[in-house]
Scaffold this motif. Sequence first.
Motif, PDB file in Angstrom:
ATOM      1  N   PHE A 181      17.620   0.406  -5.910  1.00 53.49           N
ATOM      2  CA  PHE A 181      18.886   1.325  -5.666  1.00 53.49           C
ATOM      3  C   PHE A 181      17.895   3.139  -5.572  1.00 53.49           C
ATOM      4  N   THR A 182      17.175   2.911  -6.881  1.00 57.68           N
ATOM      5  CA  THR A 182      16.755   4.420  -6.842  1.00 57.68           C
ATOM      6  C   THR A 182      16.309   4.787  -5.409  1.00 57.68           C
ATOM      7  N   ALA A 183      15.160   3.529  -5.492  1.00 58.01           N
ATOM      8  CA  ALA A 183      14.383   3.751  -3.773  1.00 58.01           C
ATOM      9  C   ALA A 183      15.297   4.358  -2.506  1.00 58.01           C
ATOM     10  N   THR A 184      15.914   3.742  -2.811  1.00 51.72           N
ATOM     11  CA  THR A 184      17.019   3.847  -1.443  1.00 51.72           C
ATOM     12  C   THR A 184      17.784   4.697  -1.387  1.00 51.72           C
ATOM     13  N   VAL A 185      18.094   5.385  -2.766  1.00 53.12           N
ATOM     14  CA  VAL A 185      18.773   6.867  -2.689  1.00 53.12           C
ATOM     15  C   VAL A 185      17.972   8.024  -2.731  1.00 53.12           C
ATOM     16  N   ARG A 186      16.486   8.076  -2.704  1.00 52.41           N
ATOM     17  CA  ARG A 186      15.099   8.473  -2.497  1.00 52.41           C
ATOM     18  C   ARG A 186      15.002   9.077  -0.823  1.00 52.41           C
ATOM     19  N   ALA A 187      15.074   7.269  -0.223  1.00 51.96           N
ATOM     20  CA  ALA A 187      14.416   6.919   1.360  1.00 51.96           C
ATOM     21  C   ALA A 187      16.171   7.931   1.495  1.00 51.96           C
TER      22      ALA A 187
ATOM     23  N   VAL B 129      17.355  -8.972 -17.534  1.00 53.12           N
ATOM     24  CA  VAL B 129      16.556  -7.842 -17.425  1.00 53.12           C
ATOM     25  C   VAL B 129      15.957  -7.377 -16.628  1.00 53.12           C
ATOM     26  N   ILE B 130      14.429  -8.470 -15.874  1.00 52.13           N
ATOM     27  CA  ILE B 130      14.488  -8.008 -15.199  1.00 52.13           C
ATOM     28  C   ILE B 130      14.843  -7.936 -13.777  1.00 52.13           C
ATOM     29  N   ALA B 131      16.207  -8.621 -13.869  1.00 54.03           N
ATOM     30  CA  ALA B 131      16.647  -8.571 -12.030  1.00 54.03           C
ATOM     31  C   ALA B 131      17.441  -7.175 -12.285  1.00 54.03           C
ATOM     32  N   ILE B 132      18.085  -6.784 -13.478  1.00 53.97           N
ATOM     33  CA  ILE B 132      18.906  -5.065 -13.527  1.00 53.97           C
ATOM     34  C   ILE B 132      17.407  -4.809 -13.377  1.00 53.97           C
ATOM     35  N   MET B 133      16.480  -4.563 -13.702  1.00 53.03           N
ATOM     36  CA  MET B 133      14.860  -3.536 -13.388  1.00 53.03           C
ATOM     37  C   MET B 133      14.826  -3.360 -12.110  1.00 53.03           C
ATOM     38  N   TYR B 134      14.944  -4.873 -11.707  1.00 50.79           N
ATOM     39  CA  TYR B 134      14.522  -4.888  -9.819  1.00 50.79           C
ATOM     40  C   TYR B 134      15.844  -4.467  -8.564  1.00 50.79           C
ATOM     41  N   SER B 135      16.714  -4.431  -9.419  1.00 55.05           N
ATOM     42  CA  SER B 135      18.291  -3.646  -8.856  1.00 55.05           C
ATOM     43  C   SER B 135      18.186  -2.690  -8.776  1.00 55.05           C
ATOM     44  N   THR B 136      17.840  -2.040 -10.553  1.00 51.56           N
ATOM     45  CA  THR B 136      17.335  -0.655 -10.331  1.00 51.56           C
ATOM     46  C   THR B 136      16.205   0.415  -9.693  1.00 51.56           C
ATOM     47  N   VAL B 137      15.265  -0.746  -9.185  1.00 54.92           N
ATOM     48  CA  VAL B 137      14.244   0.389  -9.176  1.00 54.92           C
ATOM     49  C   VAL B 137      14.483   0.261  -7.546  1.00 54.92           C
TER      50      VAL B 137
ATOM     51  N   GLU C 123       6.013   5.993  -1.025  1.00 49.33           N
ATOM     52  CA  GLU C 123       7.089   5.358  -2.501  1.00 49.33           C
ATOM     53  C   GLU C 123       8.240   4.954  -2.120  1.00 49.33           C
ATOM     54  N   SER C 124       8.644   5.591  -1.028  1.00 51.80           N
ATOM     55  CA  SER C 124      10.176   5.068  -0.688  1.00 51.80           C
ATOM     56  C   SER C 124      10.295   3.305  -0.283  1.00 51.80           C
ATOM     57  N   GLU C 125       9.023   3.770   0.820  1.00 51.42           N
ATOM     58  CA  GLU C 125       8.445   2.581   2.313  1.00 51.42           C
ATOM     59  C   GLU C 125       8.240   1.309   0.733  1.00 51.42           C
ATOM     60  N   ARG C 126       7.371   1.747  -0.178  1.00 57.43           N
ATOM     61  CA  ARG C 126       6.915   0.681  -1.353  1.00 57.43           C
ATOM     62  C   ARG C 126       7.921   0.015  -1.278  1.00 57.43           C
ATOM     63  N   ALA C 127       8.766   0.652  -3.021  1.00 58.05           N
ATOM     64  CA  ALA C 127       9.712  -0.378  -3.071  1.00 58.05           C
ATOM     65  C   ALA C 127      10.767  -0.522  -2.186  1.00 58.05           C
ATOM     66  N   MET C 128      10.867   0.195  -1.242  1.00 60.85           N
ATOM     67  CA  MET C 128      12.167  -0.794  -0.294  1.00 60.85           C
ATOM     68  C   MET C 128      10.799  -1.873   0.782  1.00 60.85           C
ATOM     69  N   LYS C 129      10.080  -2.338   0.662  1.00 59.64           N
ATOM     70  CA  LYS C 129       9.248  -3.814   0.746  1.00 59.64           C
ATOM     71  C   LYS C 129       9.473  -4.563   0.069  1.00 59.64           C
ATOM     72  N   GLU C 130       9.549  -3.722  -1.760  1.00 59.16           N
ATOM     73  CA  GLU C 130       9.461  -4.959  -2.899  1.00 59.16           C
ATOM     74  C   GLU C 130      11.191  -5.094  -2.836  1.00 59.16           C
ATOM     75  N   GLY C 131      11.385  -5.278  -2.438  1.00 58.31           N
ATOM     76  CA  GLY C 131      13.273  -5.355  -2.604  1.00 58.31           C
ATOM     77  C   GLY C 131      13.214  -7.067  -2.266  1.00 58.31           C
ATOM     78  N   LYS C 132      12.624  -7.297  -2.270  1.00 59.67           N
ATOM     79  CA  LYS C 132      12.617  -8.996  -1.908  1.00 59.67           C
ATOM     80  C   LYS C 132      11.783  -9.465  -2.375  1.00 59.67           C
TER      81      LYS C 132
END
Length: 137
Positions: free
Chosen positions: A123-129, A113-121, A22-31
């Motif tokens: 950030f959360t994935a990075t913390v979990r990773a 709203v979308i930009a904030i969502m991307y950042s939040t997701v 899950e963390s890896e997927r979110a990190m890859k989707e960070g762009k």
Amino acid sequence: MTAEELEKLEEKMKERTEMEKESERAMKEGKGILTLEKPINARNKKITKLVYDFNELTGMDYIAAMDCDEKSNQIFRITAKQAINLFALAVEKCTEDVDRYDVIAQIGMSDSVIAIMYSTVFFTATVRAGKIRISKK
């Protein structure tokens, strides 16, 4: 090791593997590319798409985004103000002719709203990773 202990260990390993995926997927989707509903202007150009990559940010970029909201005292949560700043920095790294101030000052509400969502997701994935990578030994 008993069969019950072995079963518990296997279950923990499965949970950890799922968290890592899950963390890896979110990190890859960070762009990606955010197609703007409301274009912004930068250097006399109309910008309709913002390319962003959170993985391009440095530690100092992260600190700059977190320090923008003096009222926040959370280290594992991100405010909307911090999130939009983090997104703007990720855009500045990847979108030609656009700097973070262009994004912060001009981004439309629905796009923010979308930009904030991307950042939040991200950030959360990075913390979990990060929690996964920390050894408890």
